[in-house]
Design a protein around this motif. Structure first.
Motif, PDB file in Angstrom:
ATOM      1  N   ILE A  79     -35.476  55.954  27.918  1.00  0.00           N
ATOM      2  CA  ILE A  79     -34.291  55.186  28.307  1.00  0.00           C
ATOM      3  C   ILE A  79     -34.609  54.388  29.570  1.00  0.00           C
ATOM      4  CG2 ILE A  79     -32.591  56.658  27.180  1.00  0.00           C
ATOM      5  CD1 ILE A  79     -32.115  58.059  29.843  1.00  0.00           C
ATOM      6  N   HIS A  80     -33.978  53.222  29.687  1.00  0.00           N
ATOM      7  CA  HIS A  80     -34.290  52.282  30.757  1.00  0.00           C
ATOM      8  C   HIS A  80     -33.003  51.726  31.355  1.00  0.00           C
ATOM      9  CE1 HIS A  80     -38.321  52.526  29.090  1.00  0.00           C
ATOM     10  NE2 HIS A  80     -37.835  52.153  27.909  1.00  0.00           N
ATOM     11  N   LEU A 128     -26.984  48.425  16.204  1.00  0.00           N
ATOM     12  CA  LEU A 128     -26.371  49.738  16.047  1.00  0.00           C
ATOM     13  C   LEU A 128     -26.726  50.388  14.716  1.00  0.00           C
ATOM     14  CD1 LEU A 128     -22.758  49.012  17.395  1.00  0.00           C
ATOM     15  CD2 LEU A 128     -24.715  49.952  18.657  1.00  0.00           C
ATOM     16  N   ARG A 129     -27.261  49.597  13.791  1.00  0.00           N
ATOM     17  CA  ARG A 129     -27.555  50.081  12.452  1.00  0.00           C
ATOM     18  C   ARG A 129     -29.042  50.399  12.283  1.00  0.00           C
ATOM     19  NH1 ARG A 129     -23.594  46.119   8.812  1.00  0.00           N
ATOM     20  NH2 ARG A 129     -22.155  47.799   8.252  1.00  0.00           N
ATOM     21  N   SER A 130     -29.378  50.905  11.104  1.00  0.00           N
ATOM     22  CA  SER A 130     -30.775  51.163  10.708  1.00  0.00           C
ATOM     23  C   SER A 130     -31.460  52.152  11.645  1.00  0.00           C
ATOM     24  CB  SER A 130     -31.550  49.843  10.642  1.00  0.00           C
ATOM     25  OG  SER A 130     -30.946  48.948   9.728  1.00  0.00           O
ATOM     26  N   GLY A 131     -30.727  53.206  12.018  1.00  0.00           N
ATOM     27  CA  GLY A 131     -31.313  54.260  12.833  1.00  0.00           C
ATOM     28  C   GLY A 131     -31.610  53.874  14.253  1.00  0.00           C
ATOM     29  N   LYS A 132     -30.870  52.901  14.801  1.00  0.00           N
ATOM     30  CA  LYS A 132     -31.124  52.422  16.161  1.00  0.00           C
ATOM     31  C   LYS A 132     -30.142  52.961  17.195  1.00  0.00           C
ATOM     32  CE  LYS A 132     -32.996  47.983  14.569  1.00  0.00           C
ATOM     33  NZ  LYS A 132     -32.775  46.508  14.567  1.00  0.00           N
ATOM     34  N   ALA A 133     -29.021  53.576  16.762  1.00  0.00           N
ATOM     35  CA  ALA A 133     -27.988  53.976  17.724  1.00  0.00           C
ATOM     36  C   ALA A 133     -27.216  55.178  17.208  1.00  0.00           C
ATOM     37  CB  ALA A 133     -27.037  52.810  17.993  1.00  0.00           C
ATOM     38  N   TRP A 134     -26.652  55.944  18.149  1.00  0.00           N
ATOM     39  CA  TRP A 134     -25.952  57.184  17.837  1.00  0.00           C
ATOM     40  C   TRP A 134     -24.756  57.365  18.772  1.00  0.00           C
ATOM     41  CZ3 TRP A 134     -31.054  56.316  18.391  1.00  0.00           C
ATOM     42  CH2 TRP A 134     -31.896  56.604  17.302  1.00  0.00           C
ATOM     43  N   ILE A 135     -23.842  58.239  18.366  1.00  0.00           N
ATOM     44  CA  ILE A 135     -22.873  58.804  19.287  1.00  0.00           C
ATOM     45  C   ILE A 135     -23.431  60.170  19.663  1.00  0.00           C
ATOM     46  CG2 ILE A 135     -20.495  59.514  19.675  1.00  0.00           C
ATOM     47  CD1 ILE A 135     -20.879  56.490  19.287  1.00  0.00           C
ATOM     48  N   LEU A 159     -32.039  49.156  24.287  1.00  0.00           N
ATOM     49  CA  LEU A 159     -31.442  48.203  25.214  1.00  0.00           C
ATOM     50  C   LEU A 159     -31.242  48.876  26.566  1.00  0.00           C
ATOM     51  CD1 LEU A 159     -28.743  46.565  22.902  1.00  0.00           C
ATOM     52  CD2 LEU A 159     -31.091  45.786  23.349  1.00  0.00           C
ATOM     53  N   TYR A 160     -31.035  48.069  27.616  1.00  0.00           N
ATOM     54  CA  TYR A 160     -30.740  48.655  28.916  1.00  0.00           C
ATOM     55  C   TYR A 160     -29.585  49.634  28.788  1.00  0.00           C
ATOM     56  CZ  TYR A 160     -33.729  45.549  31.767  1.00  0.00           C
ATOM     57  OH  TYR A 160     -34.793  44.908  32.353  1.00  0.00           O
ATOM     58  N   PHE A 161     -29.597  50.651  29.640  1.00  0.00           N
ATOM     59  CA  PHE A 161     -28.740  51.807  29.426  1.00  0.00           C
ATOM     60  C   PHE A 161     -27.259  51.531  29.660  1.00  0.00           C
ATOM     61  CE2 PHE A 161     -28.300  56.606  29.959  1.00  0.00           C
ATOM     62  CZ  PHE A 161     -28.592  56.851  28.634  1.00  0.00           C
ATOM     63  N   TRP A 162     -26.898  50.399  30.295  1.00  0.00           N
ATOM     64  CA  TRP A 162     -25.464  50.106  30.413  1.00  0.00           C
ATOM     65  C   TRP A 162     -24.835  49.852  29.046  1.00  0.00           C
ATOM     66  CZ3 TRP A 162     -28.141  45.301  31.246  1.00  0.00           C
ATOM     67  CH2 TRP A 162     -27.608  44.193  30.601  1.00  0.00           C
ATOM     68  N   GLY A 191     -29.464  42.351  26.807  1.00  0.00           N
ATOM     69  CA  GLY A 191     -29.988  43.444  27.607  1.00  0.00           C
ATOM     70  C   GLY A 191     -31.241  44.113  27.089  1.00  0.00           C
ATOM     71  N   ASP A 192     -32.257  43.312  26.740  1.00  0.00           N
ATOM     72  CA  ASP A 192     -33.533  43.856  26.273  1.00  0.00           C
ATOM     73  C   ASP A 192     -34.415  44.158  27.484  1.00  0.00           C
ATOM     74  OD1 ASP A 192     -36.051  44.376  25.238  1.00  0.00           O
ATOM     75  OD2 ASP A 192     -36.048  42.681  23.853  1.00  0.00           O
ATOM     76  N   PRO A 193     -34.764  45.446  27.720  1.00  0.00           N
ATOM     77  CA  PRO A 193     -35.569  45.754  28.895  1.00  0.00           C
ATOM     78  C   PRO A 193     -36.978  45.188  28.839  1.00  0.00           C
ATOM     79  CG  PRO A 193     -35.291  47.706  27.522  1.00  0.00           C
ATOM     80  CD  PRO A 193     -34.371  46.661  26.977  1.00  0.00           C
ATOM     81  N   TRP A 194     -37.520  44.997  27.644  1.00  0.00           N
ATOM     82  CA  TRP A 194     -38.891  44.483  27.527  1.00  0.00           C
ATOM     83  C   TRP A 194     -38.965  42.992  27.817  1.00  0.00           C
ATOM     84  CZ3 TRP A 194     -42.596  48.020  27.368  1.00  0.00           C
ATOM     85  CH2 TRP A 194     -42.214  49.323  27.021  1.00  0.00           C
ATOM     86  N   ARG A 195     -37.808  42.332  27.819  1.00  0.00           N
ATOM     87  CA  ARG A 195     -37.740  40.913  28.167  1.00  0.00           C
ATOM     88  C   ARG A 195     -37.035  40.721  29.521  1.00  0.00           C
ATOM     89  NH1 ARG A 195     -34.902  38.650  22.913  1.00  0.00           N
ATOM     90  NH2 ARG A 195     -35.051  36.664  24.024  1.00  0.00           N
ATOM     91  N   GLU A 196     -36.760  41.813  30.214  1.00  0.00           N
ATOM     92  CA  GLU A 196     -36.070  41.815  31.511  1.00  0.00           C
ATOM     93  C   GLU A 196     -34.768  41.006  31.474  1.00  0.00           C
ATOM     94  OE1 GLU A 196     -38.036  42.516  35.436  1.00  0.00           O
ATOM     95  OE2 GLU A 196     -39.546  41.226  34.507  1.00  0.00           O
ATOM     96  N   GLN A 197     -33.971  41.251  30.446  1.00  0.00           N
ATOM     97  CA  GLN A 197     -32.693  40.553  30.310  1.00  0.00           C
ATOM     98  C   GLN A 197     -31.607  41.319  31.083  1.00  0.00           C
ATOM     99  OE1 GLN A 197     -32.321  40.290  26.009  1.00  0.00           O
ATOM    100  NE2 GLN A 197     -33.119  38.208  26.038  1.00  0.00           N
ATOM    101  N   ARG A 198     -31.713  41.226  32.400  1.00  0.00           N
ATOM    102  CA  ARG A 198     -30.770  41.947  33.257  1.00  0.00           C
ATOM    103  C   ARG A 198     -29.468  41.161  33.456  1.00  0.00           C
ATOM    104  NH1 ARG A 198     -34.084  45.896  35.634  1.00  0.00           N
ATOM    105  NH2 ARG A 198     -36.301  45.327  35.511  1.00  0.00           N
TER     106      ARG A 198
END
Length: 202
Positions: A79-80, A128-135, A159-162, A191-198
């Motif tokens: 997580i980032h 959020l789909r295809s095994g990318k996200a959870w509750i 994605l960034y943790f926010w 908010g892609d951390p690998w592209r520094e989309q802060r």
């Protein structure tokens, strides 16, 4: 770490990318810093609900007991945080968003996550789909603590943790992207951390 076997009905394991590499501008921490946009809300399990609202207004709602009867997965992932810390190999348990959307008819391309306490954040539905996200409701083998978003939080680790909204109470499915709490205040819409989309424009 607690290695007690998990016995949730339908529990299966899943491992996300855990390469040991850090996105640009991040530093490694072994702690789990607590950052929130406001005070930690008090949420009783008897009152907790999670809803998915489609763009036509159709709504699916689960109580806590109904939610916990759904099949869950174990997730090991990095997580980032946008504040520049990264934590590697974190262990969670949660219900896949794929499971929650299984019987929802939608052509929406986006979602807004809503939290107890008024927080919100936007995420493309494809993320959020295809095994990318959870509750998620467990962390490191234990019930998720309120300070970290318990009883349940959205987990979108790529994605960034926010974007992994604490104290989540539902998803609204949207035909167009709309900014959430931090996005209205200058944070990046994706908010892609690998592209520094802060921030906006990154």
């Amino acid at each position: 770490m607690d290695e007690t076997p998990l016995t949730t009905p339908g529990f299966v394991g899943k491992r996300r990318r855990d390469s040991g590499a850090l996105p640009p501008g991040q530093y490694l921490t072994k702690d789990f810093p607590v950052l929130s946009a406001g005070p930690t809300p008090s949420i009783s399990l008897s009152a907790w609900e999670f809803s998915v609202v489609a763009e036509n207004g159709a709504t699916r709602t689960w109580s806590w007991s109904q939610f916990r009867e759904l099949p869950s997965e174990g997730i090991t992932t990095d997580i980032h945080c946008v504040t520049r810390w990264s934590k590697l190999g974190t262990r969670w348990e949660g219900v896949s968003i794929d499971t929650l959307l299984r019987d929802v008819e939608t052509s929406a391309g986006f979602a807004m996550a809503h939290s107890y306490g008024g927080y919100s954040t936007n995420v493309p539905l494809a993320d959020l789909r295809s095994g990318k996200a959870w509750i998620a409701f467990r962390f490191d083998g234990k019930d998720l603590e309120p300070e970290h978003g318990g009883p349940a939080r959205l987990l979108v680790p790529h994605l960034y943790f926010w974007k992994s909204a604490k104290w989540v109470r539902g998803l609204s499915l949207l035909p167009q992207d709309e900014p959430g709490f931090w996005e209205q205040r200058g944070y990046n819409m994706y908010g892609d951390p690998w592209r520094e989309q802060r921030y906006t424009g990154d």
